[in-house]
Design a protein around this motif. Structure first.
Motif, PDB file in Angstrom:
ATOM      1  N   TYR A  28       0.837  -1.208   0.000  1.00 44.90           N
ATOM      2  CA  TYR A  28       0.000   0.000   0.000  1.00 44.90           C
ATOM      3  C   TYR A  28       0.871   1.256   0.000  1.00 44.90           C
ATOM      4  O   TYR A  28       0.611   2.203  -0.756  1.00 44.90           O
ATOM      5  N   GLU A  31       2.244   1.785  -3.393  1.00 46.60           N
ATOM      6  CA  GLU A  31       1.221   2.359  -4.280  1.00 46.60           C
ATOM      7  C   GLU A  31       1.086   3.862  -4.054  1.00 46.60           C
ATOM      8  O   GLU A  31       0.967   4.641  -5.009  1.00 46.60           O
ATOM      9  N   GLN A  32       1.099   4.264  -2.787  1.00 47.33           N
ATOM     10  CA  GLN A  32       1.009   5.688  -2.458  1.00 47.33           C
ATOM     11  C   GLN A  32       2.228   6.454  -2.983  1.00 47.33           C
ATOM     12  O   GLN A  32       2.110   7.575  -3.477  1.00 47.33           O
ATOM     13  N   ILE A  34       4.181   5.541  -5.582  1.00 50.32           N
ATOM     14  CA  ILE A  34       4.159   5.539  -7.048  1.00 50.32           C
ATOM     15  C   ILE A  34       3.134   6.536  -7.584  1.00 50.32           C
ATOM     16  O   ILE A  34       3.364   7.210  -8.594  1.00 50.32           O
ATOM     17  N   SER A  35       2.007   6.677  -6.897  1.00 49.86           N
ATOM     18  CA  SER A  35       0.972   7.621  -7.329  1.00 49.86           C
ATOM     19  C   SER A  35       1.312   9.066  -6.982  1.00 49.86           C
ATOM     20  O   SER A  35       0.671   9.995  -7.471  1.00 49.86           O
ATOM     21  N   GLY A  36       2.312   9.260  -6.116  1.00 43.55           N
ATOM     22  CA  GLY A  36       2.692  10.605  -5.705  1.00 43.55           C
ATOM     23  C   GLY A  36       1.937  11.127  -4.508  1.00 43.55           C
ATOM     24  O   GLY A  36       2.171  12.273  -4.084  1.00 43.55           O
ATOM     25  N   ARG A  37       1.073  10.306  -3.914  1.00 47.49           N
ATOM     26  CA  ARG A  37       0.354  10.755  -2.719  1.00 47.49           C
ATOM     27  C   ARG A  37       1.252  10.721  -1.484  1.00 47.49           C
ATOM     28  O   ARG A  37       1.052  11.482  -0.546  1.00 47.49           O
ATOM     29  N   SER A  45      10.367  15.638  -7.475  1.00 50.32           N
ATOM     30  CA  SER A  45       9.247  14.875  -8.051  1.00 50.32           C
ATOM     31  C   SER A  45       9.720  14.052  -9.245  1.00 50.32           C
ATOM     32  O   SER A  45       9.279  12.913  -9.445  1.00 50.32           O
ATOM     33  N   HIS A  49       9.638   9.924  -9.414  1.00 49.11           N
ATOM     34  CA  HIS A  49       9.103   9.189 -10.560  1.00 49.11           C
ATOM     35  C   HIS A  49      10.138   8.182 -11.070  1.00 49.11           C
ATOM     36  O   HIS A  49       9.792   7.054 -11.431  1.00 49.11           O
ATOM     37  N   ALA A  52      10.039   5.206  -8.887  1.00 52.09           N
ATOM     38  CA  ALA A  52       8.854   4.405  -9.225  1.00 52.09           C
ATOM     39  C   ALA A  52       9.065   3.628 -10.516  1.00 52.09           C
ATOM     40  O   ALA A  52       8.611   2.482 -10.639  1.00 52.09           O
ATOM     41  N   GLU A  56       8.134  -1.740  -8.218  1.00 51.49           N
ATOM     42  CA  GLU A  56       7.694  -1.786  -6.824  1.00 51.49           C
ATOM     43  C   GLU A  56       8.794  -2.287  -5.895  1.00 51.49           C
ATOM     44  O   GLU A  56       8.943  -1.795  -4.776  1.00 51.49           O
TER      45      GLU A  56
END
Length: 270
Positions: A28, A31-32, A34-37, A45, A49, A52, A56
Motif C-alpha cells: 500500500y 502504491e502511495q 508511485i501515485s505521488g500521494r 518529483s 518518478h 517508481a 515496486e
C-alpha cells in the motif's frame, strides 16, 4: 498520517518480521509512493518518478533502507565513521534480504543463478556483471561504489529520472558466492556507437551539467553529481537519442565537494 507515524509503521513491519499484514501495508505504501500521494522528500518529483520507474521492488527496498538509515542515525558516538557506515550497510542489507525472501525476490548465489539461466556474463565493470537477455540486459550490481544500499538504490532512481531511455528495473536481490549483496536489474540493450569525450561533454553541457574533472569524467549541477561518463558508458543509439547505459550518479551533497546543495533526508509527507 505524519512523518513520524509513517516511519513508526514501517519500523513495526520490520520488527514484526514481515508478516502477511505487514507486507500488505508495504504494498500500500508503495502504491502511495508511485501515485505521488506519499512524497519522499529525499527526491525531487522527477526523481521520485524515477524511483517508481524502477518498479515496486525498488520503491519498497528504498523505503526499508530509509527506515534503517533513520535507525542508524542513533548509533553510538564512540564508533568511527567507517565502522558506523559498515554497521549501517549491514543493517540495510539484512532488512532488504528478509523482505525479499518473504516476497520471493531473493536469489541465493545470485550470479550462479544468472549464469545457469542466461549463460556466462558478457561484460564486467567495477561494480556489475552483465548478462545477455535478448532485447535487454540483466545486471548484478554490487555496492562497491556506494557501500550503503540506500545510496545504490538512489542511483537507480536518479538514473531513471535523468536517463529514462536506459531505465533500470529492479528484479530482485541476492548475494554472490562470497556473500556480497547484489541488486539484480534489467535494462534495455542499446545498439549504437560510442561517443568521444568531447561529444559527451557537449551532451552533458546541454543537460545543464558542468565538467568538474576530465580525468574521471565527472560532471555536476548543484543537485546531481555524475561521474564515470566515459565512452563505453555513453552511446549514440541507432534510433537517435544519446543513451547513458551506466554511470555513477548521486544526490549532490556538500560532502562530495562538487558544489552540491542537497541533503540526504528521509522525511515523507502525504
Amino acid at each position: 498520517m505524519n512523518n513520524a507515524d509513517f516511519w513508526a509503521s514501517v519500523r513495526g513491519i520490520i520488527d514484526d518480521g514481515f508478516t502477511p499484514e505487514g507486507l500488505r501495508k508495504l504494498d500500500y505504501y508503495a502504491e502511495q509512493f508511485i501515485s505521488g500521494r506519499l512524497v519522499y522528500q529525499r527526491f525531487s518529483s522527477r526523481e521520485q518518478h524515477g524511483c517508481a520507474e524502477g518498479g515496486e521492488a525498488n520503491v519498497i527496498a528504498s523505503l526499508l533502507a530509509g527506515a534503517e538509515d533513520r535507525a542508524g542515525s542513533n548509533a553510538e558516538e564512540t564508533i568511527s565513521e567507517f565502522e558506523r557506515e559498515r554497521q549501517l550497510a549491514a543493517q540495510q542489507e539484512a532488512c532488504i534480504e528478509q523482505w525479499a525472501k518473504a516476497v520471493g525476490c531473493w536469489k541465493e548465489q545470485a550470479e550462479d543463478f544468472l549464469t545457469q539461466a542466461l549463460g556466462e556474463e558478457i561484460a564486467e565493470g567495477g561494480e556489475a556483471k552483465v548478462y545477455d537477455h535478448g532485447a535487454t540486459l540483466i545486471k548484478s550490481i554490487g555496492l562497491d561504489y556506494f557501500i550503503l544500499p540506500i545510496l545504490a538504490l538512489d542511483r537507480i532512481a536518479l538514473h531513471n529520472a535523468y536517463f529514462p531511455e536506459t531505465r533500470l528495473v529492479v528484479l530482485g536481490f541476492g548475494r554472490d558466492r562470497n556473500g556480497e549483496f547484489k541488486i539484480l536489474v534489467e535494462q534495455p540493450y542499446i545498439h549504437g556507437t560510442h561517443l568521444s569525450d568531447e561529444e559527451i561533454a557537449m551532451f552533458m553541457e546541454k543537460m545543464g551539467f558542468s565538467l568538474k574533472n576530465a580525468r574521471n569524467w565527472t560532471f555536476a549541477t548543484p543537485e546531481i553529481y555524475l561521474s564515470d561518463m566515459h565512452d563505453e558508458n555513453v552511446i549514440q543509439s541507432d534510433f537517435g537519442p544519446i543513451c547513458v547505459v551506466d554511470c555513477d550518479i548521486r544526490i549532490n551533497t556538500p560532502e562530495l565537494r562538487q558544489g552540491g546543495m542537497r541533503t540526504l533526508t528521509t522525511e515523507v509527507s502525504f
